[in-house]
Motif scaffolding. Sequence first.
Motif, PDB file in Angstrom:
ATOM      1  N   ALA A  55       0.818  -1.216   0.000  1.00 23.79           N
ATOM      2  CA  ALA A  55       0.000   0.000   0.000  1.00 23.79           C
ATOM      3  C   ALA A  55       0.847   1.260   0.000  1.00 23.79           C
ATOM      4  N   ALA A  56       2.004   1.205   0.636  1.00 21.91           N
ATOM      5  CA  ALA A  56       2.935   2.350   0.666  1.00 21.91           C
ATOM      6  C   ALA A  56       2.267   3.609   1.187  1.00 21.91           C
ATOM      7  N   VAL A  57       1.496   3.476   2.270  1.00 23.31           N
ATOM      8  CA  VAL A  57       0.903   4.630   2.953  1.00 23.31           C
ATOM      9  C   VAL A  57       1.342   4.565   4.417  1.00 23.31           C
ATOM     10  N   PRO A  58       1.270   5.672   5.162  1.00 25.63           N
ATOM     11  CA  PRO A  58       1.612   5.616   6.585  1.00 25.63           C
ATOM     12  C   PRO A  58       0.780   4.565   7.307  1.00 25.63           C
ATOM     13  N   ALA A  59       1.427   3.805   8.175  1.00 29.26           N
ATOM     14  CA  ALA A  59       0.736   2.693   8.821  1.00 29.26           C
ATOM     15  C   ALA A  59       1.305   2.422  10.196  1.00 29.26           C
ATOM     16  N   ALA A  60       0.464   1.851  11.058  1.00 34.58           N
ATOM     17  CA  ALA A  60       0.875   1.373  12.383  1.00 34.58           C
ATOM     18  C   ALA A  60       0.349  -0.030  12.556  1.00 34.58           C
ATOM     19  N   PHE A  61       1.175  -0.925  13.085  1.00 36.01           N
ATOM     20  CA  PHE A  61       0.820  -2.337  13.243  1.00 36.01           C
ATOM     21  C   PHE A  61       1.091  -2.735  14.691  1.00 36.01           C
ATOM     22  N   PHE A  62       0.017  -3.034  15.436  1.00 37.23           N
ATOM     23  CA  PHE A  62       0.140  -3.433  16.838  1.00 37.23           C
ATOM     24  C   PHE A  62      -0.396  -4.846  17.009  1.00 37.23           C
ATOM     25  N   THR A  63       0.344  -5.670  17.751  1.00 38.58           N
ATOM     26  CA  THR A  63      -0.085  -7.037  18.041  1.00 38.58           C
ATOM     27  C   THR A  63      -0.248  -7.211  19.545  1.00 38.58           C
ATOM     28  N   ALA A  64      -1.474  -7.490  19.989  1.00 37.57           N
ATOM     29  CA  ALA A  64      -1.722  -7.759  21.403  1.00 37.57           C
ATOM     30  C   ALA A  64      -1.128  -9.112  21.771  1.00 37.57           C
ATOM     31  N   ALA A  65      -0.787  -9.269  23.054  1.00 38.72           N
ATOM     32  CA  ALA A  65      -0.099 -10.499  23.477  1.00 38.72           C
ATOM     33  C   ALA A  65      -0.757 -11.176  24.666  1.00 38.72           C
ATOM     34  N   GLY A  66      -1.926 -10.697  25.090  1.00 32.51           N
ATOM     35  CA  GLY A  66      -2.593 -11.315  26.219  1.00 32.51           C
ATOM     36  C   GLY A  66      -1.991 -10.944  27.555  1.00 32.51           C
ATOM     37  N   PRO A 115      -4.609   8.828   3.077  1.00 40.36           N
ATOM     38  CA  PRO A 115      -5.088   7.624   3.759  1.00 40.36           C
ATOM     39  C   PRO A 115      -3.985   6.973   4.584  1.00 40.36           C
ATOM     40  N   THR A 116      -4.382   6.292   5.650  1.00 48.31           N
ATOM     41  CA  THR A 116      -3.461   5.549   6.503  1.00 48.31           C
ATOM     42  C   THR A 116      -4.068   4.191   6.822  1.00 48.31           C
ATOM     43  N   VAL A 117      -3.232   3.318   7.364  1.00 45.08           N
ATOM     44  CA  VAL A 117      -3.681   1.988   7.799  1.00 45.08           C
ATOM     45  C   VAL A 117      -3.269   1.796   9.253  1.00 45.08           C
ATOM     46  N   VAL A 118      -4.211   1.358  10.085  1.00 38.35           N
ATOM     47  CA  VAL A 118      -3.923   1.001  11.474  1.00 38.35           C
ATOM     48  C   VAL A 118      -4.378  -0.431  11.692  1.00 38.35           C
ATOM     49  N   VAL A 119      -3.481  -1.285  12.183  1.00 35.01           N
ATOM     50  CA  VAL A 119      -3.771  -2.707  12.377  1.00 35.01           C
ATOM     51  C   VAL A 119      -3.680  -3.047  13.859  1.00 35.01           C
ATOM     52  N   ILE A 120      -4.721  -3.701  14.368  1.00 31.39           N
ATOM     53  CA  ILE A 120      -4.686  -4.267  15.720  1.00 31.39           C
ATOM     54  C   ILE A 120      -4.822  -5.779  15.570  1.00 31.39           C
ATOM     55  N   ASP A 121      -3.720  -6.475  15.750  1.00 32.10           N
ATOM     56  CA  ASP A 121      -3.686  -7.928  15.607  1.00 32.10           C
ATOM     57  C   ASP A 121      -3.991  -8.588  16.948  1.00 32.10           C
ATOM     58  N   GLU A 122      -4.613  -9.767  16.891  1.00 32.69           N
ATOM     59  CA  GLU A 122      -5.034 -10.513  18.081  1.00 32.69           C
ATOM     60  C   GLU A 122      -5.932  -9.655  18.976  1.00 32.69           C
ATOM     61  N   ALA A 123      -6.894  -9.003  18.349  1.00 38.33           N
ATOM     62  CA  ALA A 123      -7.834  -8.146  19.079  1.00 38.33           C
ATOM     63  C   ALA A 123      -8.591  -8.873  20.189  1.00 38.33           C
ATOM     64  N   PRO A 124      -8.901 -10.183  20.066  1.00 36.15           N
ATOM     65  CA  PRO A 124      -9.605 -10.852  21.168  1.00 36.15           C
ATOM     66  C   PRO A 124      -8.875 -10.789  22.505  1.00 36.15           C
TER      67      PRO A 124
END
Length: 475
Positions: A55-66, A115-124
């Motif tokens: 996508a080559a747009v500003p992005a943040a990627f966060f992964t929850a760990a419990g 546009p930007t992308v924000v990812v929240i991984d393992e949201a549960p």
Amino acid sequence: MVAFVGRRRELDVLQSLLGEVAAELGAQKPGRCLLIRGRRRIGKSSLVEAFVDQAAVPAAFFTAAGESTERELESFTEAVLSSSLPERRIFSEARPGNWSAAFRQLAGVLPDDQPTVVVIDEAPYLMDRVDAFEGILQRAWDRELSRKPVLLILIGSNLSMMEALGSYGRPFHQRGQEMVLGPLNPAEVADMLSLAPADAFDAALVTGGLPLICAAWRPGMGLWDFLAAELSNPVSALLVSAERSLAAEFPDGAQARAVLSAIGSGERTFTNIARASGGISHTSLTRATELLSDKRVIVGELPIATTPSKERRYRVADPYLRFWLRFVAPSLPEIERLRGDLALARIRTGWTSWRGRVIEPVLRDSLARLLPDDDLPVAPVVGGYWTRSNSVEIDIVGADRAPVARELLFLGSIKWLEQSPFDNHDVAALQKHRAALTDEPVPLLAVSRSGVTARGLQAAYGPDALLQAWRPRVM
């Protein structure tokens, strides 16, 4: 990239959503949200990482760990600080003290002009550990985040929790679109591994279509060469993926693991599962099967017929996990002693009978995708039929609904052997079982790996046609 063979459609969906965000620049609510769910190790995070790279747009990627709420919040702050969001330094100057403040601050650093992308991984994990997280997320989305040109992607491996996140009556209902990421299907496995149709079905059973396991299968390699290589490597994906997934799904679920092992070893009925689980009580077994079903690890099925039945049977939903429980898990001590050859010998001995049972739901799914054709109508449901004693067992039942059908549309038998075609003896057995199920002249079909020599069938299908059913149709 090897991991994304067969993922073109999903990448196109992600790019399309980002395109919608870009097209809405300047609108009141240009934001879009996508909820992605799928089994562990299916490639959800890798898919989104590949999309973010493209996508080559500003992005943040966060992964929850419990971890604790405080630790997760710290990790989120660090993820933003290490992201490519242009105003990310604000998080170092004023660290949020709670998740409401974190989302509000995130919205503040998202640009308005791109546009930007924000990812929240393992949201549960956040849904489970953070009080009222769904409500916090809903308010942040409605009041702030959706007003920014952002594509928010929420990823989760806990299928039931991710389904609940977007369901009616929950705070985040109708805020996001949903994507279910499944394994590579048999046609995608065939393309990735350069295998003939029959061999591709074998590979799909062993790997479950998990990209990480398929990546170790060199194109054109035969099944037994692949297994020999993987069983000689104690850290191969084939050996460790199942254990890691189960440890994450059931960290304290010894009882559920015992029940799963019983089902994986081949037990299908409630009584036999209880016995194989060490004489577990009826209440405990019910609780365990409900937990395993909720997590989509097992499937409980009823026979399809025009009269009701209580003869429920259970099976492990994922063919790879079924293979691992049956052949790999019992052999792990030997494999760790570098005696994978002993495990391979046992697989060779039990392969034909194991495959004959495990291939059935895959072939039923293939047939459901293939129909209608010139010989048979489309069937809303394709399942099987059996009696308690197995005196009558029909591999394929096409019907208008399940489990109690108004109309049976076709019946069929599966014979999945290398050098034994479907012959007149097989037709006679199928006709006998049809007579025990119905007086109607329901059409009969055969599914065979090695061809058909019999008469008296309405239709017959082999590996080529069934594999083609998994390919996109030309509209």
